[in-house]
Design an enzyme around this catalytic site. Structure first.
Site, PDB file in Angstrom:
ATOM      1  N   GLY A   1       0.837  -1.186   0.000  1.00  0.00           N
ATOM      2  CA  GLY A   1       0.000   0.000   0.000  1.00  0.00           C
ATOM      3  C   GLY A   1       0.873   1.236   0.000  1.00  0.00           C
ATOM      4  O   GLY A   1       2.055   1.193   0.377  1.00  0.00           O
ATOM      5  N   CYS A   2       0.310   2.367  -0.418  1.00  0.00           N
ATOM      6  CA  CYS A   2       1.120   3.581  -0.488  1.00  0.00           C
ATOM      7  C   CYS A   2       1.491   4.095   0.905  1.00  0.00           C
ATOM      8  O   CYS A   2       2.647   4.454   1.152  1.00  0.00           O
ATOM      9  CB  CYS A   2       0.399   4.661  -1.282  1.00  0.00           C
ATOM     10  N   TRP A   3       0.546   4.124   1.836  1.00  0.00           N
ATOM     11  CA  TRP A   3       0.810   4.711   3.141  1.00  0.00           C
ATOM     12  C   TRP A   3       1.874   3.968   3.950  1.00  0.00           C
ATOM     13  O   TRP A   3       2.708   4.605   4.591  1.00  0.00           O
ATOM     14  CB  TRP A   3      -0.491   4.827   3.948  1.00  0.00           C
TER      15      TRP A   3
ATOM     16  N   TYR B   1       7.366  10.492  -1.693  1.00  0.00           N
ATOM     17  CA  TYR B   1       7.255   9.628  -2.866  1.00  0.00           C
ATOM     18  C   TYR B   1       5.891   9.832  -3.514  1.00  0.00           C
ATOM     19  O   TYR B   1       5.054  10.586  -2.997  1.00  0.00           O
ATOM     20  CB  TYR B   1       7.453   8.154  -2.497  1.00  0.00           C
TER      21      TYR B   1
END
Length: 310
Positions: free
Chosen positions: A115-117, A287
């Site tokens: 996941g991004c987080w 990012y």
């Protein structure tokens, strides 16, 4: 013969990004179900089983269904959903997480795209926990902001419709049940669930995560330079990685700490700031939530699995 890649859910936000990143590549063949058949389980099964690698860009339940439709022992899977990120038999698709992680991904049949987080906090915390500078029982808090594309199509449409009237800063996850907590806990090597306090901003993509540390609460109080050295040494040992560590410095602000600065790339840059006299520190990651946080990571994992250099 070129390896065949099937993107199940190629019309969603992540799927479209992956398709765009792969367009023009002549070292793979993208296979797609006809539009009129793409929701037909029989068509999905046909293309899933015809692929060398299937990339799942689906809600969790649909991703589990897709895996169940694969009846051969040759189709390899990259799952961009949350469904398999802490599941047994799945390799976590963060190549820079550990030395040798990229090799494990390259050999895996099943890879769970991160996941991004969690990626920024994992990148900063895991080396510190591994080095013994931060105990695995430390009470971790994660703050940050991401572009509205992180909320998928409904949030994108909502923000675009509101335009300048959309919130500039909107905290969410206020029930403290953020879906990425399990993977952050597992791969940052934490004993306790961290608190995640995410927010969305009025910009399309990009993100910053921040982990504040009360070093005085630790049994052995490290200096900021110690934290930086452990993180820098970790990523220096990862050859060909996309994560870099900024020099350690004492400054009030850094213009490059901008959530949009790495948009359209698979790069991540980490920062360590500290006040040794107060025994406090900040771990910051910058990012692209659609790059290193989603589609870029998926393509990086695909290339590893197929032994390709994009």
């Amino acid at each position: 013969m070129k390896p065949k890649v099937f993107i199940d859910g190629e019309h969603g936000t992540t799927g479209l990004q992956i398709r765009s990143l792969l367009s023009g590549r002549d070292d793979i063949e993208i296979i797609s179900a006809p539009v009129e058949r793409r929701k037909d389980p029989r068509a999905r099964a046909e293309f899933l089983n015809a692929a060398d690698v299937a990339i799942l860009c689906l809600p969790d339940d649909a991703a589990r269904e897709s895996v169940s439709l694969i009846t051969n022992d040759t189709t390899r899977v990259i799952d961009a959903s949350t469904a398999h990120r802490v599941a047994g038999g799945w390799e976590y698709g963060f190549p820079e997480m550990d030395k040798g992680q990229s090799d494990r991904i390259a050999k895996a049949m099943r890879v769970a795209n991160p996941g991004c987080w969690p990626q920024g906090p994992i990148a900063t915390l895991r080396p510190l926990v591994s080095a013994g500078l931060v105990p695995d029982g430390y009470a971790v808090t994660v703050n940050g902001i991401s572009g509205y594309s992180g909320g998928g199509r409904p949030m994108i449409e909502d923000y675009v419709a509101k335009g300048e009237d959309a919130p500039e800063f909107l905290p969410y996850g206020l029930t403290l049940k953020h879906k990425h907590v399990p993977e952050l806990k597992a791969y940052a090597k934490l004993k306790h669930d961290p608190i995640m306090q995410p927010a969305v901003g009025n910009f399309a993509q990009g993100m910053i995560t921040v982990v504040p540390l009360q070093l005085a609460a630790l049994p052995h109080v490290p200096k900021g330079a110690d934290l930086h050295a452990a993180i820098a040494d970790h990523f220096a040992s990862i050859k060909g990685g996309m994560v870099e560590v900024a020099p350690y410095q004492e400054v009030e602000r850094v213009p490059e700490i901008d959530p949009e600065v790495y948009n359209g790339t698979n790069r991540m840059r980490l920062y360590v700031f500290a006040n040794d006299s107060r025994a406090q520190a900040l771990l910051i990651a910058v990012y692209d939530n659609l790059g290193k946080g989603a589609s870029g990571a998926a393509v990086q994992n695909l290339d590893l699995m197929l032994g390709l250099n994009s």
